[in-house]
Enzyme design. Structure first.
Site, PDB file in Angstrom:
ATOM      1  CB  CYS A 258      -0.978  -0.007   1.174  1.00 22.44           C
ATOM      2  SG  CYS A 258      -0.217   0.074   2.811  1.00 22.44           S
ATOM      3  CG  HIS A 306      -4.517   0.005   3.776  1.00 18.30           C
ATOM      4  ND1 HIS A 306      -3.773  -0.830   2.984  1.00 18.30           N
ATOM      5  CD2 HIS A 306      -5.442   0.577   2.954  1.00 18.30           C
ATOM      6  CE1 HIS A 306      -4.233  -0.783   1.742  1.00 18.30           C
ATOM      7  NE2 HIS A 306      -5.244   0.065   1.700  1.00 18.30           N
ATOM      8  CG  HIS A 318      -6.631   0.557  -1.914  1.00 16.46           C
ATOM      9  ND1 HIS A 318      -6.894  -0.186  -0.793  1.00 16.46           N
ATOM     10  CD2 HIS A 318      -7.657   0.279  -2.784  1.00 16.46           C
ATOM     11  CE1 HIS A 318      -8.017  -0.872  -0.955  1.00 16.46           C
ATOM     12  NE2 HIS A 318      -8.497  -0.614  -2.145  1.00 16.46           N
TER      13      HIS A 318
END
Length: 342
Positions: A258, A306, A318
């Protein structure tokens, strides 16, 4: 990324540490294989999916710790190399000074072997002797100065050697940390895969293919107010990464985790971002989610484990989790902890 569920079944805690992952995985597996005959198969499958979500979440936290440790290793390696170079240069200076002092001492010994007073009495030319004596005095002063410089150089060399030793020891500790975090990630991912493999094939395929909160389809961005020039360049770069695989610890161009996707996308726009999602959330100015613009970084969970990029109309792009390629998802897929404008 990982879990898109807003809540976790009570049987699984969110703060499971690396050291208990094996026990956690075993507990989850027991849920699948040792459920009573009266248990609802749907509940069992949902428990398995929740366990996979949790394991992916823990794997991502370990991945960011791995990224941080790897970044620190790179920095420490440079520091250790510079310290080693400084030590070598310092040793060369000390050696040159020692050689110079040795030459001076030899010359003084040869010139001053006879007592100065006797040499004056025996000299047929007192003026010549006085010139030699003055030269010896100057040589003595030069020797004293060189000796003082040598002492200082030796002290600096000892300090540099100590710093080099500390830098190398720190480097080794962080290399060990990288290895530990790598093993933690791999352990969690193996446990998640075992749980997925325990599901019926059709449900496993659905789980692997689908988002927990959306389908990852390209959103309609018509009418979206653009961000800054560099932000839009980063959005365009992230869009080019659509479909590329999630690879933990990777920052492109063929695969991403990520934070690696965010770092790579902004690098294409000429902007250098830190490596981890925790550091990226502080790489710019925080704004309310209601004011998010394309290119803003959206961090999830309280620990920012994240991160994604806002693209407009309530969507982010993402790198979700292993098995799920770079894609779009709703910005509210998980609790948002911050929005950062680069």
């Amino acid at each position: 990324m990982v879990s898109h569920r807003r809540s976790t079944p009570s049987g699984f805690t969110r703060g499971v540490r690396v050291t208990v992952i094996s026990a956690a995985a075993a507990t989850a597996a027991a849920t699948l294989t040792g459920a009573p005959a009266s248990a609802d198969p749907q509940d069992t499958r949902e428990s398995a999916k929740a366990a996979v979500d949790r394991l992916y979440g823990e794997a991502e936290r370990a991945t960011e710790r791995y990224n941080e440790a790897a970044e620190r290793v790179d920095r420490l390696r440079g520091e250790a190399e510079r310290s080693q170079d400084a030590t070598a240069r310092g040793q060369e200076r000390v050696n040159r000074m020692r050689d110079a002092l040795g030459s001076m001492a030899g010359a003084q010994y040869r010139a001053g072997a006879v007592d100065p007073a006797l040499a004056l009495l025996l000299s047929g030319d007192p003026d010549t002797y006085l010139e030699r004596a003055a030269a010896l005095d100057r040589a003595g002063a030069r020797q004293a100065m060189t000796l003082d410089k040598l002492r200082h150089a030796q002290r600096r060399l000892a300090q540099t050697r100590a710093e080099t030793t500390r830098a190398l020891a720190e480097l080794e500790r962080n290399r060990a940390a990288v290895t530990r975090h790598k093993h933690a990630v791999e352990s969690k991912l193996r446990a998640a895969r075992r749980l997925l493999d325990s599901l019926p094939p059709e449900e496993r395929a659905t789980f692997d293919r689908a988002s927990r909160s959306g389908r990852g389809e390209a959103p309609d961005l018509s009418g979206v107010a653009p961000g800054s020039g560099r932000a839009m360049s980063a959005v365009a770069a992230a869009h080019r990464a659509l479909g590329r695989p999630y690879v933990w610890g990777a920052n492109g161009p063929s695969g991403f985790d990520c934070s690696g996707l965010m770092q790579w996308a902004y690098a294409q726009a000429g902007v250098s971002l830190p490596r981890t999602s925790q550091a990226q959330r502080y790489a710019g100015r925080m704004v309310p989610l209601s004011q998010a613009r394309p290119g803003d970084l959206v961090a999830y969970r309280a620990d920012a484990s994240h991160i994604g990029m806002y693209v407009g109309n309530g969507q982010v792009i993402h790198a979700p989790y292993p098995g799920a390629p770079v894609r779009y998802d709703p910005v509210g897929m998980m609790p948002v902890s911050s929005v950062t404008r680069i």
